[in-house]
Motif scaffolding. Structure first.
Motif, PDB file in Angstrom:
ATOM      1  N   LYS A  35       0.731  -1.146   0.058  1.00  0.00           N
ATOM      2  CA  LYS A  35      -0.037   0.062   0.002  1.00  0.00           C
ATOM      3  C   LYS A  35       0.815   1.216   0.048  1.00  0.00           C
ATOM      4  CE  LYS A  35      -4.510   0.911   1.038  1.00  0.00           C
ATOM      5  NZ  LYS A  35      -5.837   0.289   1.433  1.00  0.00           N
ATOM      6  N   GLU A  36       2.072   1.116   0.743  1.00  0.00           N
ATOM      7  CA  GLU A  36       2.826   2.396   0.722  1.00  0.00           C
ATOM      8  C   GLU A  36       3.577   2.596  -0.716  1.00  0.00           C
ATOM      9  OE1 GLU A  36       5.646   1.546   3.733  1.00  0.00           O
ATOM     10  OE2 GLU A  36       4.269   1.965   5.452  1.00  0.00           O
ATOM     11  N   VAL A  37       3.926   1.664  -1.347  1.00  0.00           N
ATOM     12  CA  VAL A  37       4.475   1.808  -2.808  1.00  0.00           C
ATOM     13  C   VAL A  37       3.323   2.438  -3.437  1.00  0.00           C
ATOM     14  CG1 VAL A  37       5.169   0.434  -4.705  1.00  0.00           C
ATOM     15  CG2 VAL A  37       6.089  -0.133  -2.367  1.00  0.00           C
ATOM     16  N   MET A  38       2.115   1.804  -3.350  1.00  0.00           N
ATOM     17  CA  MET A  38       0.731   2.313  -4.369  1.00  0.00           C
ATOM     18  C   MET A  38       0.843   3.814  -3.865  1.00  0.00           C
ATOM     19  SD  MET A  38      -1.721  -0.645  -4.651  1.00  0.00           S
ATOM     20  CE  MET A  38      -1.765  -1.415  -3.258  1.00  0.00           C
ATOM     21  N   VAL A  39       0.720   4.203  -2.702  1.00  0.00           N
ATOM     22  CA  VAL A  39       0.559   5.684  -2.266  1.00  0.00           C
ATOM     23  C   VAL A  39       1.689   6.541  -2.963  1.00  0.00           C
ATOM     24  CG1 VAL A  39       0.745   7.026  -0.404  1.00  0.00           C
ATOM     25  CG2 VAL A  39      -0.619   5.228  -0.252  1.00  0.00           C
ATOM     26  N   GLU A  40       2.917   6.082  -2.868  1.00  0.00           N
ATOM     27  CA  GLU A  40       4.038   6.713  -3.310  1.00  0.00           C
ATOM     28  C   GLU A  40       3.713   7.138  -5.010  1.00  0.00           C
ATOM     29  OE1 GLU A  40       6.157   8.811  -1.902  1.00  0.00           O
ATOM     30  OE2 GLU A  40       4.899   8.049   0.012  1.00  0.00           O
ATOM     31  N   LYS A  41       3.529   6.034  -5.613  1.00  0.00           N
ATOM     32  CA  LYS A  41       3.366   5.913  -6.885  1.00  0.00           C
ATOM     33  C   LYS A  41       2.326   6.768  -7.295  1.00  0.00           C
ATOM     34  CE  LYS A  41       5.335   1.407  -8.505  1.00  0.00           C
ATOM     35  NZ  LYS A  41       6.080   2.175  -9.570  1.00  0.00           N
ATOM     36  N   LEU A  42       1.033   6.860  -6.566  1.00  0.00           N
ATOM     37  CA  LEU A  42      -0.060   7.733  -6.843  1.00  0.00           C
ATOM     38  C   LEU A  42       0.425   9.153  -6.693  1.00  0.00           C
ATOM     39  CD1 LEU A  42      -2.823   7.864  -7.901  1.00  0.00           C
ATOM     40  CD2 LEU A  42      -3.751   7.337  -5.521  1.00  0.00           C
ATOM     41  N   LYS A  43       0.874   9.410  -5.690  1.00  0.00           N
ATOM     42  CA  LYS A  43       1.445  10.921  -5.373  1.00  0.00           C
ATOM     43  C   LYS A  43       2.414  11.290  -6.325  1.00  0.00           C
ATOM     44  CE  LYS A  43       2.931  11.807  -1.047  1.00  0.00           C
ATOM     45  NZ  LYS A  43       3.467  11.675   0.245  1.00  0.00           N
ATOM     46  N   SER A  44       3.212  10.403  -6.705  1.00  0.00           N
ATOM     47  CA  SER A  44       4.207  10.785  -7.848  1.00  0.00           C
ATOM     48  C   SER A  44       3.665  11.101  -9.256  1.00  0.00           C
ATOM     49  CB  SER A  44       5.436   9.679  -8.036  1.00  0.00           C
ATOM     50  OG  SER A  44       5.905   9.934  -9.326  1.00  0.00           O
TER      51      SER A  44
END
Length: 83
Positions: free
Chosen positions: A11-20
């Protein structure tokens, strides 16, 4: 279909990808909470579409492989002659 559960790390990876993505493509900053909320929405409302597409793709691959196996079996079949 059971609920899709992602690990905290996933989930943390997905959050970072979405923010990026928001930052680079939309020129808009989005916070971690908002990104996680959006991911939860996608999971709940759209996840089944991705899940079903994955199942159809897997079914197609398996079907193709089974056909290849059947063809291979026919290729090694020995001829039988009756007199």
């Amino acid at each position: 279909m059971s609920k899709i559960d992602f690990s905290r790390a996933e989930k943390e990876v997905m959050v970072e990808k979405l923010k990026s993505y928001f930052s680079e493509k939309l020129n808009h900053e989005i916070g971690g909470f908002d990104a996680e909320f959006l991911i939860d929405f996608f999971e709940k409302e759209l996840g089944v579409l991705f899940y079903n597409k994955g199942l159809r793709d897997a079914q197609s691959i398996i079907s193709t492989k089974v056909e290849e196996i059947v063809d291979t079996i026919y290729e090694i079949e020995k001829p039988v002659s009756f007199k």
